[in-house]
Design an enzyme around this catalytic site. Structure first.
Site, PDB file in Angstrom:
ATOM      1  N   SER A 270       0.824  -1.215   0.000  1.00  0.00           N
ATOM      2  CA  SER A 270       0.000   0.000   0.000  1.00  0.00           C
ATOM      3  C   SER A 270       0.857   1.263   0.000  1.00  0.00           C
ATOM      4  O   SER A 270       0.551   2.232  -0.713  1.00  0.00           O
ATOM      5  CB  SER A 270      -0.962   0.001   1.188  1.00  0.00           C
ATOM      6  OG  SER A 270      -0.274  -0.200   2.408  1.00  0.00           O
ATOM      7  N   HIS A 300      -2.125  -8.853   1.601  1.00  0.00           N
ATOM      8  CA  HIS A 300      -1.778  -7.630   2.324  1.00  0.00           C
ATOM      9  C   HIS A 300      -2.811  -7.325   3.407  1.00  0.00           C
ATOM     10  O   HIS A 300      -2.557  -7.546   4.578  1.00  0.00           O
ATOM     11  CB  HIS A 300      -1.643  -6.466   1.340  1.00  0.00           C
ATOM     12  CG  HIS A 300      -1.059  -5.217   1.936  1.00  0.00           C
ATOM     13  ND1 HIS A 300      -0.443  -5.170   3.161  1.00  0.00           N
ATOM     14  CD2 HIS A 300      -0.985  -3.942   1.450  1.00  0.00           C
ATOM     15  CE1 HIS A 300      -0.024  -3.944   3.412  1.00  0.00           C
ATOM     16  NE2 HIS A 300      -0.337  -3.186   2.395  1.00  0.00           N
ATOM     17  N   HIS A 354       6.790 -13.022  10.134  1.00  0.00           N
ATOM     18  CA  HIS A 354       6.844 -11.700   9.507  1.00  0.00           C
ATOM     19  C   HIS A 354       8.059 -11.648   8.599  1.00  0.00           C
ATOM     20  O   HIS A 354       9.095 -12.240   8.890  1.00  0.00           O
ATOM     21  CB  HIS A 354       6.921 -10.604  10.577  1.00  0.00           C
ATOM     22  CG  HIS A 354       6.671  -9.232  10.040  1.00  0.00           C
ATOM     23  ND1 HIS A 354       7.661  -8.471   9.439  1.00  0.00           N
ATOM     24  CD2 HIS A 354       5.532  -8.481   9.997  1.00  0.00           C
ATOM     25  CE1 HIS A 354       7.143  -7.318   9.066  1.00  0.00           C
ATOM     26  NE2 HIS A 354       5.883  -7.291   9.383  1.00  0.00           N
ATOM     27  N   ARG A 363       3.049  -4.041  17.857  1.00  0.00           N
ATOM     28  CA  ARG A 363       1.637  -3.719  17.621  1.00  0.00           C
ATOM     29  C   ARG A 363       0.739  -4.810  18.173  1.00  0.00           C
ATOM     30  O   ARG A 363      -0.399  -4.540  18.576  1.00  0.00           O
ATOM     31  CB  ARG A 363       1.400  -3.521  16.123  1.00  0.00           C
ATOM     32  CG  ARG A 363       2.203  -2.378  15.511  1.00  0.00           C
ATOM     33  CD  ARG A 363       2.064  -2.335  13.997  1.00  0.00           C
ATOM     34  NE  ARG A 363       2.548  -3.564  13.392  1.00  0.00           N
ATOM     35  CZ  ARG A 363       2.384  -3.869  12.104  1.00  0.00           C
ATOM     36  NH1 ARG A 363       1.754  -3.031  11.296  1.00  0.00           N
ATOM     37  NH2 ARG A 363       2.851  -5.007  11.619  1.00  0.00           N
ATOM     38  N   ASP A 409      -1.661  -8.767  12.921  1.00  0.00           N
ATOM     39  CA  ASP A 409      -2.928  -9.343  12.472  1.00  0.00           C
ATOM     40  C   ASP A 409      -3.425 -10.464  13.378  1.00  0.00           C
ATOM     41  O   ASP A 409      -4.604 -10.812  13.338  1.00  0.00           O
ATOM     42  CB  ASP A 409      -2.773  -9.880  11.042  1.00  0.00           C
ATOM     43  CG  ASP A 409      -2.392  -8.791  10.062  1.00  0.00           C
ATOM     44  OD1 ASP A 409      -3.097  -7.769  10.023  1.00  0.00           O
ATOM     45  OD2 ASP A 409      -1.398  -8.951   9.350  1.00  0.00           O
TER      46      ASP A 409
END
Length: 473
Positions: A270, A300, A354, A363, A409
């Site tokens: 993005s 994504h 990751h 996060r 996520d």
């Protein structure tokens, strides 16, 4: 050939574009001062180290999606393999500590404060964050939002929420000040960044209204907002309220969500797409719409939905086997077995691993902490928390992942589910509402620093074969 026929703004809009508010003038002054400092560094780096290598572009990297190739300069954020994302040098915990919070008891950073940080490189005062929020409310032009509303209403009812969001942003583009100034011959290399900043602030002000319309369409079939905009609320709280959520606890959850998803350095799809399209002098609306289309891809922006599907399957298995979520020992034993069964079948555990990080994503940690403070007894949280305790050991023993720790996520869907935002197809829209803060800050800085059109060199398999294989025949 330029023509004023396209993106023509009214005289009132042009006057508005030319007359910035005090907070925008302060913002511009800070950008100019920081750029003066940065350009000295940039010019020195280019003069002294122009031919220094930043890394190695291998055949494997060329075929592997350019992974590991350092080839972009992107100012707002940098991803560290050990510390995670840093926003203008600040880690997630540091941002949580230093950025201003909402008045009246908010515990999470304000996204508008993060916007100030990414644009200026400095932490705003509470007064600056409040003034910037008021400016965003002022820029939420009803006629522009109505244009987007008409465009979304014209889409089929089964249009994906991200299709609607990208379309809405393109409809807002008809109010682009950058495009109008360029068409009228008023834009040049010296002021490109100011028009980019104008468009970016306008877009960040208006897009939550568009996103709220899309959510209400999912819920009711009406292209409208569930609640009217409230100029007394901060950016995230107002967005959550327009979605129809009046819980102050959820407002704080939304502040957290929209703050931690703003950026992830410049190489992700993005951010890179937005930067690439903007490098052709496409205005911020066109560039961000392109970035949204990249974000909509399953590899994504859909990751948290895949995690939820996995969690629901684990929950169903526990219920079928009579496992109590209050019995941590039994839950740990059961989830360990289910995970090994999953891995032995050749599948992966969504939300773990990751491309860059080699530790637990900060996060993830801040979302876990939020859950521990507000709803530690939620069954879905108990499930994800137990998985967090056992998964690194299992994946390490399995031996097929470089990073056995969770990413962002693995947790974000749990928060949204708890507060009743259960429409999973909408989650990527939330991601997009947040991500614009980072990528549009990047666009402003690219224009301020005079970055050129992005045009990397590509190569064919035939050329590679001639270069390498022919030597070994």
């Amino acid at each position: 050939m330029r023509t004023a026929r396209f993106c023509k703004l009214s005289a009132a809009q042009l006057r508005y574009a030319a007359t910035a508010s005090p907070i925008v003038e302060e913002l511009k002054t800070k950008l100019i001062k920081k750029n003066e400092v940065d350009m000295k560094k940039i010019n020195d780096l280019k003069k002294r180290f122009d031919h220094e290598s930043l890394g190695e572009a291998t055949v494997g990297a060329a075929y592997g999606g350019m992974r590991g190739i350092t080839g972009l300069v992107y100012e707002p954020s940098l991803l560290d393999a050990q510390e995670g994302i840093r926003f203008r040098g600040l880690s997630i915990p540091e941002c949580q500590e230093k950025l201003p919070k909402a008045a009246g008891g908010g515990t999470e950073p304000l996204p508008e404060a993060m916007l100030w940080l990414l644009l200026t490189g400095s932490v705003p005062t509470a007064e600056q964050a409040k003034a910037l929020n008021a400016e965003l409310h002022r820029r939420a032009d009803k006629s522009a939002i109505a244009t987007a509303q008409k465009a979304i209403a014209a889409l089929p009812e089964n249009a994906h929420p991200m299709t609607s969001f990208s379309t809405g942003v393109l409809a807002l583009q008809t109010h682009s000040k950058f495009a109008a100034a360029y068409a009228a011959g008023k834009a040049n290399k010296k002021n490109y960044w100011e028009y980019a900043l104008e468009d970016s602030l306008d877009l960040i002000a208006r897009s939550p209204h568009v996103a709220a319309m899309i959510y209400n369409r999912i819920k009711t079939g009406k292209v409208d907002t569930a609640a009217a905009s409230n100029s007394e609320l901060d950016w995230a709280a107002n967005f959550a309220n327009m979605l129809g959520f009046d819980s102050k606890e959820f407002w704080d959850c939304m502040r957290l969500y929209l703050t931690i998803h703003v950026d992830h350095e410049g190489g992700n799809v993005s951010a890179h797409t937005t930067t690439l399209v903007a490098s052709a002098l496409s205005d911020p609306y066109l560039a961000f719409s392109a970035g949204l289309n990249g974000l909509a891809g399953p590899l994504h922006g859909l990751a948290n939905q895949e995690v939820l599907a996995y969690l629901f399957s684990m929950r169903d298995l526990c219920k079928a086997d009579g496992i109590s979520f209050s019995d941590e020992t039994a839950l740990t034993t059961a989830l360990t077995k289910y995970t090994w069964d999953l891995l032995k079948s050749g599948r992966v555990v969504p939300g773990y691993g990751h491309a860059v990080l080699r530790k637990t994503d900060p996060r993830y940690t801040c979302q876990r902490d939020f859950c521990l403070r507000h709803f530690p007894d939620d069954n879905l949280f108990k499930l994800v928390n137990t998985i967090y305790k056992i998964m690194p050991g299992i994946l390490t023993e399995h031996g097929k992942t470089k990073n056995p720790y969770p990413n962002v996520d693995a947790h974000s869907g749990v928060l949204l589910q708890h507060y009743g935002l259960t429409e999973q197809s909408y989650y990527t829209v939330l991601f997009g509402v947040s991500r614009q803060i980072g990528v549009l800050s990047g666009v402003v800085w690219d224009r301020l620093q005079g970055r050129p059109l992005e045009r990397p060199k590509s190569i064919t398999t035939e050329a590679l074969a001639d270069r390498f294989l022919s030597k070994h025949i």
